[in-house]
Design a protein around this motif. Sequence first.
Motif, PDB file in Angstrom:
ATOM      1  N   LEU A  74       0.834  -1.199   0.000  1.00 48.37           N
ATOM      2  CA  LEU A  74       0.000   0.000   0.000  1.00 48.37           C
ATOM      3  C   LEU A  74       0.872   1.253   0.000  1.00 48.37           C
ATOM      4  CD1 LEU A  74      -2.614  -1.047   2.728  1.00 48.37           C
ATOM      5  CD2 LEU A  74      -2.927  -1.134   0.248  1.00 48.37           C
ATOM      6  N   GLU A  75       0.318   2.329  -0.518  1.00 49.67           N
ATOM      7  CA  GLU A  75       1.077   3.584  -0.568  1.00 49.67           C
ATOM      8  C   GLU A  75       1.522   4.031   0.820  1.00 49.67           C
ATOM      9  OE1 GLU A  75       0.483   8.218  -2.147  1.00 49.67           O
ATOM     10  OE2 GLU A  75      -1.078   6.706  -2.489  1.00 49.67           O
ATOM     11  N   ILE A  76       0.644   3.868   1.819  1.00 45.23           N
ATOM     12  CA  ILE A  76       0.967   4.277   3.179  1.00 45.23           C
ATOM     13  C   ILE A  76       2.088   3.421   3.767  1.00 45.23           C
ATOM     14  CG2 ILE A  76      -0.740   2.751   4.262  1.00 45.23           C
ATOM     15  CD1 ILE A  76       0.095   6.333   5.381  1.00 45.23           C
ATOM     16  N   CYS A  77       2.320   2.235   3.179  1.00 46.72           N
ATOM     17  CA  CYS A  77       3.359   1.331   3.674  1.00 46.72           C
ATOM     18  C   CYS A  77       4.715   1.574   3.022  1.00 46.72           C
ATOM     19  CB  CYS A  77       2.958  -0.123   3.428  1.00 46.72           C
ATOM     20  SG  CYS A  77       1.470  -0.667   4.306  1.00 46.72           S
ATOM     21  N   GLN A  78       4.715   2.218   1.863  1.00 47.21           N
ATOM     22  CA  GLN A  78       5.934   2.319   1.063  1.00 47.21           C
ATOM     23  C   GLN A  78       6.486   3.746   1.014  1.00 47.21           C
ATOM     24  OE1 GLN A  78       7.665  -0.295  -0.553  1.00 47.21           O
ATOM     25  NE2 GLN A  78       6.341  -1.538   0.749  1.00 47.21           N
ATOM     26  N   LEU A  79       6.415   4.452   2.117  1.00 50.71           N
ATOM     27  CA  LEU A  79       6.833   5.850   2.146  1.00 50.71           C
ATOM     28  C   LEU A  79       8.347   6.027   2.012  1.00 50.71           C
ATOM     29  CD1 LEU A  79       4.481   7.210   4.977  1.00 50.71           C
ATOM     30  CD2 LEU A  79       4.137   7.276   2.489  1.00 50.71           C
ATOM     31  N   ALA A  80       9.125   5.009   2.379  1.00 49.69           N
ATOM     32  CA  ALA A  80      10.589   5.127   2.305  1.00 49.69           C
ATOM     33  C   ALA A  80      11.134   4.755   0.938  1.00 49.69           C
ATOM     34  CB  ALA A  80      11.247   4.273   3.386  1.00 49.69           C
ATOM     35  N   GLY A  81      10.317   4.117   0.108  1.00 52.06           N
ATOM     36  CA  GLY A  81      10.743   3.785  -1.244  1.00 52.06           C
ATOM     37  C   GLY A  81      11.371   2.412  -1.366  1.00 52.06           C
ATOM     38  N   PRO A  82      11.631   1.984  -2.611  1.00 50.87           N
ATOM     39  CA  PRO A  82      12.196   0.647  -2.869  1.00 50.87           C
ATOM     40  C   PRO A  82      13.548   0.449  -2.193  1.00 50.87           C
ATOM     41  CG  PRO A  82      11.422   1.696  -4.902  1.00 50.87           C
ATOM     42  CD  PRO A  82      11.400   2.752  -3.850  1.00 50.87           C
ATOM     43  N   GLY A  83      13.759  -0.769  -1.710  1.00 51.64           N
ATOM     44  CA  GLY A  83      15.054  -1.112  -1.133  1.00 51.64           C
ATOM     45  C   GLY A  83      15.214  -0.819   0.343  1.00 51.64           C
ATOM     46  N   GLY A 140     -11.648  -0.280   5.949  1.00 51.29           N
ATOM     47  CA  GLY A 140     -12.255   1.044   5.917  1.00 51.29           C
ATOM     48  C   GLY A 140     -11.240   2.150   6.153  1.00 51.29           C
ATOM     49  N   MET A 141     -10.247   1.871   6.967  1.00 48.30           N
ATOM     50  CA  MET A 141      -9.243   2.879   7.328  1.00 48.30           C
ATOM     51  C   MET A 141      -8.214   3.087   6.213  1.00 48.30           C
ATOM     52  SD  MET A 141      -8.583   4.707  10.143  1.00 48.30           S
ATOM     53  CE  MET A 141      -7.285   5.530  11.055  1.00 48.30           C
ATOM     54  N   PHE A 142      -7.820   1.983   5.549  1.00 45.60           N
ATOM     55  CA  PHE A 142      -6.716   2.071   4.594  1.00 45.60           C
ATOM     56  C   PHE A 142      -7.099   1.704   3.164  1.00 45.60           C
ATOM     57  CE2 PHE A 142      -4.705   1.076   8.749  1.00 45.60           C
ATOM     58  CZ  PHE A 142      -4.001   2.265   8.912  1.00 45.60           C
ATOM     59  N   GLY A 143      -8.345   1.323   2.929  1.00 51.90           N
ATOM     60  CA  GLY A 143      -8.776   1.031   1.569  1.00 51.90           C
ATOM     61  C   GLY A 143      -9.206  -0.407   1.386  1.00 51.90           C
ATOM     62  N   LYS A 144     -10.027  -0.619   0.373  1.00 54.29           N
ATOM     63  CA  LYS A 144     -10.562  -1.946   0.082  1.00 54.29           C
ATOM     64  C   LYS A 144      -9.436  -2.958  -0.121  1.00 54.29           C
ATOM     65  CE  LYS A 144     -13.745  -4.348  -3.040  1.00 54.29           C
ATOM     66  NZ  LYS A 144     -14.609  -4.203  -4.257  1.00 54.29           N
ATOM     67  N   GLY A 145      -9.551  -4.096   0.581  1.00 54.51           N
ATOM     68  CA  GLY A 145      -8.546  -5.146   0.458  1.00 54.51           C
ATOM     69  C   GLY A 145      -7.248  -4.881   1.205  1.00 54.51           C
ATOM     70  N   ALA A 146      -7.194  -3.803   1.982  1.00 49.63           N
ATOM     71  CA  ALA A 146      -5.946  -3.455   2.683  1.00 49.63           C
ATOM     72  C   ALA A 146      -5.521  -4.537   3.672  1.00 49.63           C
ATOM     73  CB  ALA A 146      -6.110  -2.123   3.404  1.00 49.63           C
ATOM     74  N   SER A 147      -6.488  -5.199   4.287  1.00 44.00           N
ATOM     75  CA  SER A 147      -6.140  -6.210   5.292  1.00 44.00           C
ATOM     76  C   SER A 147      -5.365  -7.369   4.683  1.00 44.00           C
ATOM     77  CB  SER A 147      -7.409  -6.722   5.989  1.00 44.00           C
ATOM     78  OG  SER A 147      -8.289  -7.330   5.062  1.00 44.00           O
ATOM     79  N   ARG A 148      -5.626  -7.666   3.403  1.00 42.13           N
ATOM     80  CA  ARG A 148      -4.881  -8.752   2.753  1.00 42.13           C
ATOM     81  C   ARG A 148      -3.424  -8.365   2.513  1.00 42.13           C
ATOM     82  NH1 ARG A 148      -9.756  -9.115  -0.164  1.00 42.13           N
ATOM     83  NH2 ARG A 148      -8.871  -8.041  -1.971  1.00 42.13           N
ATOM     84  N   GLN A 149      -3.164  -7.081   2.428  1.00 40.33           N
ATOM     85  CA  GLN A 149      -1.800  -6.593   2.270  1.00 40.33           C
ATOM     86  C   GLN A 149      -1.084  -6.485   3.614  1.00 40.33           C
ATOM     87  OE1 GLN A 149       0.094  -5.133  -0.357  1.00 40.33           O
ATOM     88  NE2 GLN A 149      -1.322  -5.603  -2.002  1.00 40.33           N
ATOM     89  N   LEU A 150      -1.842  -6.153   4.643  1.00 37.80           N
ATOM     90  CA  LEU A 150      -1.232  -5.790   5.919  1.00 37.80           C
ATOM     91  C   LEU A 150      -0.987  -6.964   6.859  1.00 37.80           C
ATOM     92  CD1 LEU A 150      -3.126  -2.463   6.640  1.00 37.80           C
ATOM     93  CD2 LEU A 150      -0.645  -2.720   6.585  1.00 37.80           C
ATOM     94  N   PHE A 151      -1.834  -8.002   6.809  1.00 37.56           N
ATOM     95  CA  PHE A 151      -1.763  -9.042   7.834  1.00 37.56           C
ATOM     96  C   PHE A 151      -1.049 -10.297   7.337  1.00 37.56           C
ATOM     97  CE2 PHE A 151      -5.251  -6.406   9.372  1.00 37.56           C
ATOM     98  CZ  PHE A 151      -4.904  -6.295  10.708  1.00 37.56           C
ATOM     99  N   PHE A 152      -0.241 -10.870   8.242  1.00 38.20           N
ATOM    100  CA  PHE A 152       0.519 -12.077   7.961  1.00 38.20           C
ATOM    101  C   PHE A 152       0.323 -13.059   9.118  1.00 38.20           C
ATOM    102  CE2 PHE A 152       2.558  -8.611   5.808  1.00 38.20           C
ATOM    103  CZ  PHE A 152       3.004  -9.124   4.597  1.00 38.20           C
ATOM    104  N   ARG A 153       0.358 -14.334   8.798  1.00 34.79           N
ATOM    105  CA  ARG A 153       0.318 -15.331   9.869  1.00 34.79           C
ATOM    106  C   ARG A 153       1.731 -15.673  10.305  1.00 34.79           C
ATOM    107  NH1 ARG A 153       1.767 -20.402   8.012  1.00 34.79           N
ATOM    108  NH2 ARG A 153       1.651 -20.633   5.740  1.00 34.79           N
ATOM    109  N   SER A 154       1.819 -16.430  11.391  1.00 31.94           N
ATOM    110  CA  SER A 154       3.109 -16.892  11.902  1.00 31.94           C
ATOM    111  C   SER A 154       2.987 -18.344  12.324  1.00 31.94           C
ATOM    112  CB  SER A 154       3.557 -16.049  13.101  1.00 31.94           C
ATOM    113  OG  SER A 154       4.679 -16.639  13.733  1.00 31.94           O
ATOM    114  N   ASN A 155       3.967 -19.153  11.956  1.00 33.66           N
ATOM    115  CA  ASN A 155       3.954 -20.561  12.366  1.00 33.66           C
ATOM    116  C   ASN A 155       4.141 -20.718  13.871  1.00 33.66           C
ATOM    117  OD1 ASN A 155       3.503 -21.573   9.822  1.00 33.66           O
ATOM    118  ND2 ASN A 155       5.667 -21.845   9.343  1.00 33.66           N
TER     119      ASN A 155
END
Length: 389
Positions: A74-83, A140-155
């Motif tokens: 998401l744009e809000i996640c990539q403020l520092a840029g590639p790398g 609702g806070m970050f845009g449609k489908g944002a949760s699929r980008q933001l959340f990860f599971r852990s073993n």
Amino acid sequence: QQQQQQQQQQQQQQQQQQQQGSQQPNPQSQKQDREKDQKRKHDKEQDKQRKQETRPSKTTPAPYFAPEGTPCGLEICQLAGPGAPSLYVQEHSDGAGHRMANILNGMAGAAKNKMNFGGVVAVPNTKTEQGSDFRRLVNGMFGKGASRQLFFRSNRTKTRSLEYFKVQHHPAFAAEYKDLKKMEAERESFNTSSNIFLPSANGITVSGYFPAALQSAMRKRLLDMPVKFAGDGVTVGFHVRRGDLKENDFRATKDEYYYKLAERIRQQWPTADMHLWSSTKNIEAFADKPLWKSSDFDGFRDRGLQVHLDDDDLLEPWAHLARAHIFVMSQSSFSYVPAALNPNCVLHPGTAGASVPENWVNAAEAVHDPKSFDGKLAKCISRVWDGGS
């Protein structure tokens, strides 16, 4: 003859003894046999466990495991840029305010340290203690489908939730920190595109980590929501924490505190449009034992405040409180979210510490030094409201 007979008997005895000796077990051979038996048992048990882990049933995870994911795009996640390195935080397991506050703090901490925000290591329970769907709230806070980008599971998470295993697994972490300051001290050592885990983003301050540009980006979708504020006068939003708190809980600030603030505001802006948000519902575990009722808020209604209770969509109170000319906080993580995003005037209960933004005013002064409080609030309002012209 007797000697011959004796010799024969001795030979027979020796042969018998040799035969008996050859039949006795060898200690070394016994040890090897035991080791073989133990290995067979171990292999059998391991095979049994592998079958259980991959066999779908009512009590074990589905055989499908989502693959490892990539950092949030998401744009809000990539403020520092590639790398740039990516920072991850842990999802809390309680209320919506505490969960969202850690995400916002994580984003702010990442931006401050020239990192991207990788995402959130999820908990299996996507519902908050109060029963709100937190994934829906995040979308609702970050845009449609944002949760699929933001959340990860852990073993490392132990759960029987089948849905949890359909979530992408977080990338491997190069380092994990329990302390923000330590992470910041070692920031320059992070490799390009490395993934860093800071479970709780404690130590983040609004004054030091939430510049205007970041606030604007975070509250972008809240600005698109309709609001109940009327007219062109000063708008005031109160958050009064009740819900799961007993009346004698120190966080359940007395009504008189809020009455005093409403009075001071009315003296300077008589036509101010005042709204209050709160809840009478207890957490889901004690839903049948409410601690508050609507009539407990009659004192606010009598003073001209419009009272809104138990909103189905928690974005609605956040949108109002983050946009009000004056936002009156309570002692609550739920209040922290709009307070961190409100660029206007925030009245905090005196517990925010010394490092507060310029637009935050200590509301406790309304009681012990009302003249000083009135002056600071008037100065704050003059920056954000043009008097209705």
